[in-house]
Motif scaffolding. Structure first.
Motif, PDB file in Angstrom:
ATOM      1  N   GLY A 121      68.372  16.666  45.977  1.00 15.51           N
ATOM      2  CA  GLY A 121      69.737  16.147  46.302  1.00 15.51           C
ATOM      3  C   GLY A 121      70.508  16.942  47.451  1.00 15.51           C
ATOM      4  O   GLY A 121      71.268  16.080  48.176  1.00 15.51           O
ATOM      5  N   LEU A 122      70.601  18.245  47.289  1.00 18.08           N
ATOM      6  CA  LEU A 122      71.310  18.757  48.381  1.00 18.08           C
ATOM      7  C   LEU A 122      70.631  18.690  49.598  1.00 18.08           C
ATOM      8  O   LEU A 122      71.511  18.744  50.779  1.00 18.08           O
ATOM      9  CB  LEU A 122      71.327  20.392  47.831  1.00 18.08           C
ATOM     10  N   LEU A 123      69.512  18.651  49.707  1.00 16.10           N
ATOM     11  CA  LEU A 123      68.880  18.272  51.231  1.00 16.10           C
ATOM     12  C   LEU A 123      69.154  16.924  51.535  1.00 16.10           C
ATOM     13  O   LEU A 123      69.636  16.959  52.856  1.00 16.10           O
ATOM     14  CB  LEU A 123      67.354  18.704  51.024  1.00 16.10           C
ATOM     15  N   ARG A 124      69.404  15.952  50.895  1.00 20.88           N
ATOM     16  CA  ARG A 124      69.681  14.611  51.217  1.00 20.88           C
ATOM     17  C   ARG A 124      71.250  14.845  51.584  1.00 20.88           C
ATOM     18  O   ARG A 124      71.617  14.142  52.703  1.00 20.88           O
ATOM     19  CB  ARG A 124      69.556  13.802  50.118  1.00 20.88           C
ATOM     20  N   GLU A 125      71.895  15.607  50.973  1.00 22.58           N
ATOM     21  CA  GLU A 125      73.400  15.657  51.406  1.00 22.58           C
ATOM     22  C   GLU A 125      73.583  16.436  52.511  1.00 22.58           C
ATOM     23  O   GLU A 125      74.439  16.158  53.512  1.00 22.58           O
ATOM     24  CB  GLU A 125      74.148  16.450  50.476  1.00 22.58           C
ATOM     25  N   ALA A 126      72.466  17.212  53.039  1.00 20.39           N
ATOM     26  CA  ALA A 126      72.422  18.114  54.189  1.00 20.39           C
ATOM     27  C   ALA A 126      71.931  17.270  55.404  1.00 20.39           C
ATOM     28  O   ALA A 126      71.828  17.820  56.541  1.00 20.39           O
ATOM     29  CB  ALA A 126      71.710  19.198  54.057  1.00 20.39           C
ATOM     30  N   GLY A 127      71.487  16.009  55.124  1.00 18.77           N
ATOM     31  CA  GLY A 127      71.208  14.927  56.392  1.00 18.77           C
ATOM     32  C   GLY A 127      69.667  14.976  56.332  1.00 18.77           C
ATOM     33  O   GLY A 127      69.135  14.554  57.201  1.00 18.77           O
ATOM     34  N   VAL A 128      68.819  15.668  55.421  1.00 19.75           N
ATOM     35  CA  VAL A 128      67.316  15.677  55.458  1.00 19.75           C
ATOM     36  C   VAL A 128      66.928  14.082  55.159  1.00 19.75           C
ATOM     37  O   VAL A 128      67.119  13.654  54.142  1.00 19.75           O
ATOM     38  CB  VAL A 128      66.622  16.648  54.651  1.00 19.75           C
ATOM     39  N   SER A 129      66.168  13.505  56.036  1.00 16.93           N
ATOM     40  CA  SER A 129      65.527  12.232  55.874  1.00 16.93           C
ATOM     41  C   SER A 129      64.314  12.021  54.632  1.00 16.93           C
ATOM     42  O   SER A 129      63.867  12.947  54.392  1.00 16.93           O
ATOM     43  CB  SER A 129      65.035  11.483  57.127  1.00 16.93           C
ATOM     44  N   GLN A 130      64.327  10.757  54.472  1.00 17.39           N
ATOM     45  CA  GLN A 130      63.313  10.525  53.333  1.00 17.39           C
ATOM     46  C   GLN A 130      61.711  10.899  53.799  1.00 17.39           C
ATOM     47  O   GLN A 130      60.914  11.550  53.222  1.00 17.39           O
ATOM     48  CB  GLN A 130      63.125   9.177  52.889  1.00 17.39           C
ATOM     49  N   ASP A 131      61.660  10.694  54.968  1.00 18.12           N
ATOM     50  CA  ASP A 131      60.262  11.018  55.691  1.00 18.12           C
ATOM     51  C   ASP A 131      60.174  12.338  55.839  1.00 18.12           C
ATOM     52  O   ASP A 131      59.052  13.023  55.450  1.00 18.12           O
ATOM     53  CB  ASP A 131      60.252  10.613  57.175  1.00 18.12           C
ATOM     54  N   GLN A 132      61.237  13.097  56.136  1.00 17.95           N
ATOM     55  CA  GLN A 132      61.142  14.693  56.114  1.00 17.95           C
ATOM     56  C   GLN A 132      60.950  15.346  54.681  1.00 17.95           C
ATOM     57  O   GLN A 132      60.227  16.072  54.511  1.00 17.95           O
ATOM     58  CB  GLN A 132      62.261  15.187  56.714  1.00 17.95           C
ATOM     59  N   LEU A 133      61.538  14.895  53.569  1.00 22.11           N
ATOM     60  CA  LEU A 133      61.163  15.139  52.234  1.00 22.11           C
ATOM     61  C   LEU A 133      59.897  14.966  51.891  1.00 22.11           C
ATOM     62  O   LEU A 133      59.402  15.830  51.034  1.00 22.11           O
ATOM     63  CB  LEU A 133      62.339  14.447  51.542  1.00 22.11           C
ATOM     64  N   ALA A 134      59.262  13.961  52.168  1.00 21.37           N
ATOM     65  CA  ALA A 134      57.948  13.650  52.096  1.00 21.37           C
ATOM     66  C   ALA A 134      57.025  14.651  52.357  1.00 21.37           C
ATOM     67  O   ALA A 134      55.786  14.717  51.671  1.00 21.37           O
ATOM     68  CB  ALA A 134      57.599  12.328  52.584  1.00 21.37           C
ATOM     69  N   ARG A 135      57.254  15.655  53.151  1.00 20.79           N
ATOM     70  CA  ARG A 135      56.456  16.873  53.606  1.00 20.79           C
ATOM     71  C   ARG A 135      56.647  17.832  52.736  1.00 20.79           C
ATOM     72  O   ARG A 135      55.639  18.877  52.809  1.00 20.79           O
ATOM     73  CB  ARG A 135      56.726  17.169  55.131  1.00 20.79           C
ATOM     74  N   LEU A 136      57.766  17.638  51.773  1.00 22.89           N
ATOM     75  CA  LEU A 136      57.971  19.194  51.151  1.00 22.89           C
ATOM     76  C   LEU A 136      57.165  19.048  49.656  1.00 22.89           C
ATOM     77  O   LEU A 136      56.914  18.178  48.980  1.00 22.89           O
ATOM     78  CB  LEU A 136      59.351  18.878  50.526  1.00 22.89           C
ATOM     79  N   HIS A 137      56.162  20.171  49.539  1.00 24.66           N
ATOM     80  CA  HIS A 137      55.569  20.394  48.393  1.00 24.66           C
ATOM     81  C   HIS A 137      56.438  21.244  47.319  1.00 24.66           C
ATOM     82  O   HIS A 137      56.562  22.206  47.576  1.00 24.66           O
ATOM     83  CB  HIS A 137      54.305  21.130  48.677  1.00 24.66           C
ATOM     84  N   SER A 138      56.866  20.535  46.426  1.00 17.35           N
ATOM     85  CA  SER A 138      57.737  20.969  45.507  1.00 17.35           C
ATOM     86  C   SER A 138      57.461  20.287  44.077  1.00 17.35           C
ATOM     87  O   SER A 138      57.840  19.157  44.189  1.00 17.35           O
ATOM     88  CB  SER A 138      59.244  21.321  45.894  1.00 17.35           C
ATOM     89  N   PRO A 139      57.460  21.089  43.146  1.00 23.05           N
ATOM     90  CA  PRO A 139      57.265  22.548  42.837  1.00 23.05           C
ATOM     91  C   PRO A 139      55.887  22.630  43.523  1.00 23.05           C
ATOM     92  O   PRO A 139      54.999  22.147  43.630  1.00 23.05           O
ATOM     93  CB  PRO A 139      56.996  22.577  41.370  1.00 23.05           C
ATOM     94  N   ILE A 140      55.949  23.942  44.061  1.00 24.44           N
ATOM     95  CA  ILE A 140      54.872  24.424  45.139  1.00 24.44           C
ATOM     96  C   ILE A 140      53.465  24.541  44.115  1.00 24.44           C
ATOM     97  O   ILE A 140      53.751  25.252  43.189  1.00 24.44           O
ATOM     98  CB  ILE A 140      55.292  25.957  45.911  1.00 24.44           C
ATOM     99  N   GLY A 141      52.173  24.479  44.789  1.00 26.39           N
ATOM    100  CA  GLY A 141      50.999  24.866  44.075  1.00 26.39           C
ATOM    101  C   GLY A 141      50.432  23.580  43.386  1.00 26.39           C
ATOM    102  O   GLY A 141      50.980  22.630  43.230  1.00 26.39           O
ATOM    103  N   LEU A 142      49.299  23.781  42.980  1.00 31.47           N
ATOM    104  CA  LEU A 142      48.564  22.966  42.132  1.00 31.47           C
ATOM    105  C   LEU A 142      48.425  23.133  40.620  1.00 31.47           C
ATOM    106  O   LEU A 142      48.982  24.309  40.140  1.00 31.47           O
ATOM    107  CB  LEU A 142      47.189  23.151  42.585  1.00 31.47           C
ATOM    108  N   ASP A 143      48.453  22.007  39.878  1.00 31.66           N
ATOM    109  CA  ASP A 143      48.685  22.483  38.501  1.00 31.66           C
ATOM    110  C   ASP A 143      47.479  23.036  37.880  1.00 31.66           C
ATOM    111  O   ASP A 143      46.526  22.305  37.310  1.00 31.66           O
ATOM    112  CB  ASP A 143      48.898  21.000  37.867  1.00 31.66           C
TER     113      ASP A 143
END
Length: 387
Positions: free
Chosen positions: A315-337
Motif C-alpha cells: 500500500g505504501l509503495l503504491r502511494e509512492a507511485g510504484v506501478s503494478q508492473d513494478q510491484l509484480a517484480r517484488l518477492h515478498s514475503p521473501i523466500g520459498l515456503d
C-alpha cells in the motif's frame, strides 16, 4: 573447461600436451552442463568429469587414444542404454555430445593466456570452436572483458562476431553455444544455394562475481551473507545504523557499508545478475529503497516480513507511485515456503528462491514433476545460439 582451469593452467605452462574432452551438447536430463570438461595427460593423469561417473571410463580411453595417435578431434555421443546394462551410457536417460581433442599448449598460446586470466580472477571468455570446417574445430580465442582478443579463426569478420557474442555472454555471466555465419574458406551450400560456412562455438565464461546486496544489519543477514558467499556472490551488507553495520558482525560479507539504503543503491554498481534482499522490514528504510530497486534492471528483489507487513508495504509503495508492473517484480514475503524458522533455514529459503527465479524454475519438489529435470538454458535476447 573452466571447471578444471587450475590443472589446465599448470599443464599449459609446463608445455604438457593433453587430451581435452568437453561437453558440447545436452539433450534431456544430464548430470553436468555444456562446457564441463575432463582432461588426460600423456602419463594417464585425469582431472575433471563430464557425466558424474556414467561414461568417464569410455571418454578417458578415447582421450588417451586421441592424445597418443595425434588424431583429429573426435565427436562422440552418449545416451541411455537399456539393451546392455554394462554399455557406456547415461543412466539418467539424457544424451550428451562430447568433443575430444588433443591440445598442444605451444600451438594455442591464447588458451594459456585465457587460463592465466581466469585463474587470477579476471573476467574472461574462451571461445572454443566445436563444429565447422575441420581445420577450425578445437581452435580457441581468448576474449577478456576489456581490451583486444587473442587468437584468430582465420577470418576477421568471424573473429569480430565471436568476440561480440562472447562479450555479451560475459556481461550475462553465462556459458553458451553460439552459431556464427561468416566468410572465408570453403563451405557447403545452404538451402537457398548460397555458399556459407557456419561455425558452432562454445563460449566458456568466467565472469565477475554477481552481487548480492543485503539491506538491514539483522541476525538473518549474517546467515544470508554466508549463504550468498558460498554461492559465489560478492556480498554487500548495508544499514544506516553504524553501530550495527560492522565487519565483525558480518565476517562473510565482502563489504559492510553504513549508509541509507536507497542512497547507497543509487550510486552502486548493479547488473541483471544482482540480487537485492531487503531484510529491514522498517518502512522508513524499505519504501524509498524498494521504490528505487523495482525500477532498476536487477535480477531479483525480495523483502522480508509477515503477510500483514507485506500488505501494508505494498500500500505504501503504491502511494509512492510504484506501478503494478513494478510491484509484480517484488518477492515478498521473501523466500520459498520450506518451513524455515532459524536464520540459517531462512537463508536457505531465500537463496533457493533466488536460484529458482534466476533459472526460471518452479521451486516445486522434483518428485512432483515429469520430464527432464534440467531444462534448456534460454537464449539471451538478440544472441544467436546453437540448438
Amino acid at each position: 573447461m573452466l571447471n578444471i582451469r587450475d590443472t589446465l593452467h599448470g599443464w599449459c605452462h609446463e608445455g604438457r600436451p593433453f587430451a581435452l574432452a568437453t561437453v558440447i551438447g545436452v539433450r534431456g536430463s544430464a548430470p553436468l552442463p555444456v562446457g564441463t570438461a575432463l582432461a588426460v595427460d600423456a602419463d594417464g593423469n585425469a582431472v575433471g568429469g563430464i557425466s558424474g561417473g556414467c561414461v568417464e571410463a569410455a571418454v578417458y580411453e578415447l582421450g588417451r587414444q586421441v592424445l597418443a595417435d595425434r588424431a583429429a578431434p573426435a565427436r562422440v555421443a552418449f545416451g541411455y542404454s537399456d539393451s546392455d546394462a554394462f554399455a557406456a551410457g547415461l543412466t539418467c536417460g539424457g544424451e550428451i555430445d562430447i568433443l575430444v581433442q588433443r591440445v598442444e599448449p605451444g600451438a594455442q598460446p591464447q588458451l594459456a593466456a585465457a587460463l592465466d586470466a581466469v585463474t587470477a580472477g579476471r573476467p574472461s571468455a574462451v571461445a572454443h570452436v566445436v563444429d565447422g570446417p575441420g581445420e577450425l574445430v578445437g581452435r580457441t580465442l581468448h576474449v577478456p572483458d576489456e581490451g583486444a582478443h587473442e587468437g584468430t579463426l582465420g577470418d576477421e569478420s568471424e573473429d569480430r562476431a565471436v568476440v561480440a557474442h562472447a562479450r555479451a555472454l560475459l556481461r550475462a555471466g553465462r556459458t553458451a553455444l553460439i552459431e556464427v555465419d561468416g566468410g572465408g574458406g570453403e563451405a557447403e551450400n545452404s538451402d537457398d544455394g548460397t555458399c556459407l560456412r557456419k561455425l558452432t562455438v562454445l563460449v566458456h565464461v568466467q565472469a565477475s562475481r554477481p552481487r548480492m546486496l543485503i539491506f538491514g544489519a539483522v541476525d538473518f543477514t549474517a546467515a544470508l551473507s554466508r549463504a550468498g558467499s558460498f554461492l559465489g556472490y560478492r556480498v554487500t551488507v548495508c544499514d544506516a545504523r553504524p553501530v550495527f553495520a560492522t565487519p565483525a558482525r558480518f565476517p562473510h560479507a565482502d563489504e559492510v557499508v553504513s549508509d541509507w539504503p536507497h542512497r547507497y543503491l543509487v550510486d552502486t554498481e548493479i547488473d541483471a545478475r544482482t540480487a537485492v534482499c531487503v531484510l529491514t522490514h522498517d518502512a522508513k528504510f524499505d519504501i524509498p529503497l524498494l521504490s528505487l530497486a523495482l525500477t532498476l534492471p536487477v535480477g531479483y528483489v525480495g523483502a522480508m516480513g509477515s503477510r500483514r507487513t507485506h500488505e501494508h508495504r505494498v500500500g505504501l509503495l503504491r502511494e509512492a507511485g510504484v506501478s503494478q508492473d513494478q510491484l509484480a517484480r517484488l518477492h515478498s514475503p521473501i523466500g520459498l515456503d520450506i518451513g524455515a524458522r532459524t536464520p540459517e533455514e531462512t537463508a536457505i529459503s531465500i537463496t533457493s528462491e533466488i536460484i529458482a527465479h534466476t533459472n526460471r524454475a518452479t521451486g516445486r519438489p522434483l518428485s512432483d514433476g515429469v520430464g527432464p529435470i534440467h531444462l534448456p538454458v534460454l537464449p539471451l535476447p538478440g544472441l544467436a545460439t546453437a540448438p
